[in-house]
Design a protein around this motif. Structure first.
Motif, mmCIF file in Angstrom:
data_model
loop_
_atom_site.group_PDB
_atom_site.id
_atom_site.type_symbol
_atom_site.label_atom_id
_atom_site.label_comp_id
_atom_site.label_asym_id
_atom_site.label_seq_id
_atom_site.Cartn_x
_atom_site.Cartn_y
_atom_site.Cartn_z
ATOM 1 N N ASP A 12 59.652 104.576 66.105
ATOM 2 C CA ASP A 12 58.401 105.324 66.102
ATOM 3 C C ASP A 12 58.245 106.075 67.421
ATOM 4 O O ASP A 12 59.159 106.091 68.254
ATOM 5 C CB ASP A 12 57.207 104.397 65.830
ATOM 6 N N GLN A 21 55.490 97.349 57.958
ATOM 7 C CA GLN A 21 54.232 97.278 58.686
ATOM 8 C C GLN A 21 53.260 96.415 57.897
ATOM 9 O O GLN A 21 53.471 96.166 56.699
ATOM 10 C CB GLN A 21 53.628 98.675 58.850
ATOM 11 N N TRP A 60 49.105 105.614 49.049
ATOM 12 C CA TRP A 60 49.951 105.004 50.078
ATOM 13 C C TRP A 60 51.236 105.803 50.270
ATOM 14 O O TRP A 60 51.632 106.098 51.407
ATOM 15 C CB TRP A 60 50.292 103.560 49.697
ATOM 16 N N GLU A 64 52.468 107.821 53.609
ATOM 17 C CA GLU A 64 53.755 107.526 54.243
ATOM 18 C C GLU A 64 54.618 108.774 54.329
ATOM 19 O O GLU A 64 55.263 109.023 55.348
ATOM 20 C CB GLU A 64 54.504 106.427 53.497
ATOM 21 N N GLY A 68 54.089 109.018 57.989
ATOM 22 C CA GLY A 68 54.898 107.853 58.335
ATOM 23 C C GLY A 68 55.358 107.901 59.781
ATOM 24 O O GLY A 68 55.552 108.978 60.345
ATOM 25 N N ARG A 73 60.252 105.513 57.064
ATOM 26 C CA ARG A 73 58.976 105.309 56.372
ATOM 27 C C ARG A 73 58.620 106.530 55.520
ATOM 28 O O ARG A 73 58.079 106.400 54.432
ATOM 29 C CB ARG A 73 57.860 105.020 57.377
ATOM 30 N N ARG A 74 58.934 107.714 56.012
ATOM 31 C CA ARG A 74 58.670 108.927 55.226
ATOM 32 C C ARG A 74 59.554 108.981 53.991
ATOM 33 O O ARG A 74 59.108 109.354 52.905
ATOM 34 C CB ARG A 74 58.860 110.165 56.094
ATOM 35 N N GLY A 77 58.157 106.620 51.478
ATOM 36 C CA GLY A 77 57.032 107.244 50.785
ATOM 37 C C GLY A 77 57.498 108.201 49.702
ATOM 38 O O GLY A 77 56.968 108.203 48.589
#
Length: 97
Positions: A12, A21, A60, A64, A68, A73-74, A77
Motif C-alpha cells: 500500500d 483487510q 464492495w 475495491e 483499493g 486489491r483492485r 475487486g
C-alpha cells in the motif's frame, strides 16, 4: 529503493503488504444477508436478502476496484465484480433457454 513488481502489486502507500483487510460495511452486510438468505429460503424476505447481498457485494467490489490500496486489491475487486455480474446473467431465467 527500487519498486519491484511485487511491491507495486502487494504494497500500500505506506509500504505495507496488504492482501486481506478487516471487512468494511458493505462486506459485513453481504456476509450477514447471505447467511440470513440460507435461513429464509423462500418468500419476499429471501428476495430482499438476495437484493441486499448482491448490492452490498457489488458496492464492495466497486470500491475495491477504484479505491483499493494496491493492485492486488483492485484486481480482486474486478474479479468479484465480473464474477457477480456473470453469475447473475447466467442464472437469470430471462437469459436461459
Amino acid at each position: 529503493m527500487e519498486n519491484t513488481l511485487v511491491d507495486k502489486i502487494f504494497r500500500d502507500s505506506d509500504g505495507k503488504i496488504v492482501i486481506a483487510q478487516a471487512p468494511n460495511l458493505p462486506l459485513i452486510i453481504w456476509i450477514v444477508t447471505s447467511i440470513l438468505a440460507l435461513v429464509f429460503t423462500t418468500g419476499k424476505i429471501n428476495i430482499l436478502l438476495d437484493i441486499l447481498a448482491n448490492g452490498s457485494l457489488f458496492t464492495w467490489a466497486w470500491l475495491e476496484l477504484f479505491q483499493g490500496v494496491n493492485y492486488f486489491r483492485r484486481a480482486l475487486g474486478l474479479l468479484v465484480l465480473t464474477s457477480l455480474i456473470a453469475f447473475k446473467v447466467i442464472n437469470d431465467s430471462r437469459f436461459s433457454s
